[in-house]
Design an enzyme around this catalytic site. Sequence first.
Site, PDB file in Angstrom:
ATOM      1  N   HIS A 284       0.813  -1.219   0.000  1.00 35.75           N
ATOM      2  CA  HIS A 284       0.000   0.000   0.000  1.00 35.75           C
ATOM      3  C   HIS A 284       0.837   1.255   0.000  1.00 35.75           C
ATOM      4  CE1 HIS A 284       1.232  -0.547   4.100  1.00 35.75           C
ATOM      5  NE2 HIS A 284       0.699   0.578   4.484  1.00 35.75           N
ATOM      6  N   CYS A 285       2.163   1.139   0.043  1.00 32.36           N
ATOM      7  CA  CYS A 285       3.013   2.328   0.188  1.00 32.36           C
ATOM      8  C   CYS A 285       3.898   2.597  -1.031  1.00 32.36           C
ATOM      9  CB  CYS A 285       3.896   2.195   1.436  1.00 32.36           C
ATOM     10  SG  CYS A 285       3.005   2.357   2.992  1.00 32.36           S
ATOM     11  N   ILE A 286       4.844   1.700  -1.284  1.00 26.38           N
ATOM     12  CA  ILE A 286       5.897   2.009  -2.259  1.00 26.38           C
ATOM     13  C   ILE A 286       5.358   2.223  -3.673  1.00 26.38           C
ATOM     14  CG2 ILE A 286       8.063   1.200  -3.268  1.00 26.38           C
ATOM     15  CD1 ILE A 286       8.666  -0.208  -0.684  1.00 26.38           C
TER      16      ILE A 286
END
Length: 444
Positions: A284-286
């Site tokens: 969900h981030c990078i």
Amino acid sequence: MQVEQTGALGELGEESEPLGEAEPPDRVELAVIGLGYVGLPLAREAASIGLRVVGLDRDPRIVEALNTGHSHVDDVSDEDVRRMRAAGFTAYTDDACLARAQSVVICVPTPLSEDGGPDLSAVKAAVRTVAGRLRPGQLVVLESTTYPGTTEEVVRPLLEESGLRAGPDFALAFSPERIDPGNATHGLRTTPKVVGGCTPSCAARAVAFYGKLVDTVVQAKGTREAEMAKLLENTYRHVNIALVNELAVISHELHVDLWDAIRCAGTKPFGFQAFRPSPGVGGHCIPIDPNYLSYKVRSSLGYEFRFVELAQEINRRMPEYVVRRAQDLLNTAGRPLHGSRVLLLGVTYKPDVADQRESPAVPVARLLREREAEVSFHDPHVRLWSVDGASVPRVGDVMAAVREHDLTILLQDHSAYDLPAIGDTARLLFDTRGRIFRPDVEVL
């Protein structure tokens, strides 16, 4: 508490059928909006220290499951949820639960829109919901990752439509989530919490609140600095992963063992941090967060953030590179990819979790199918898996499957896999995680 000074919810609406208790308790110290991978661990930590906590989520299935003691998040067990319930936690779909809360923390998704820009629809919906229940003295915190300026330029005006003002009437802050699914070493309490307030008094309120939940609070100069800190953390990882992925492609052509080069470079006690190649980036981030920073640079400054744009390009093409290498491996063995049976091991985005968000396994499977390979999968954490709406067959016996398939591709190195045995048994094995080093195994 140590304080350091430095410079899964969509739109909520009145049409939701309320679940949970009809009336929230009179004393609510925390209301968490969005009970996913970020919000639920936060609610658990708060409940564990005796705070009265309620949760708000638009998905009635999640709310019903939580209220009956069942978790949908890897890092929060059913037993954790039962302890939360015993401590007074209740989940709701009705935003009336916000009215009595001293603090409200927004933990909703911030995905990308179809044009690649930020999709703040869930954030705006949650903020409007909070504004409708806002009262003097409340603390409102946004934890959803976003671009610098969101708290001041988007959240604050929506809240102030209530007639109350941030600072004099209520406290408003941004505190980026730092949840790392599956990480048993660094949890919410032991990971320093960055906090930035709209005003000094807002910051003080937020620092005092998070000081109850975490060991170290790091106060940023303001909300923009706190928002930038989160993007800096993940852009740093994104760019360095792209660097080693590019090096993986180059090293293969130059007949260099990049994994051994990384091992050697990692012995330097200063000035180097090891990153390793992968079939792509997930989670969900990078894959998402650097796009927010890139968007802000383009929209506010009028030019591209070239490091981020290049890293996106490199990491996005890794699944295609993996499939090309797989095809070459089969060709060397005298088989075409067309019609070959290919087994994918591990389809989650990181080891030992069930989280499939942005997993590179999806584009790998899609590309294999486009080339008319017969694709199957195994993952100890995933029972059902589909790509573009079409189900992918799951094998039950891993060792029998690797023996029967023409090619096995290790996409995720779950600890449940007996990798030496898989290496001994597979007809052909392509290891994209650098875990099986032997002459008869192809390594990314």
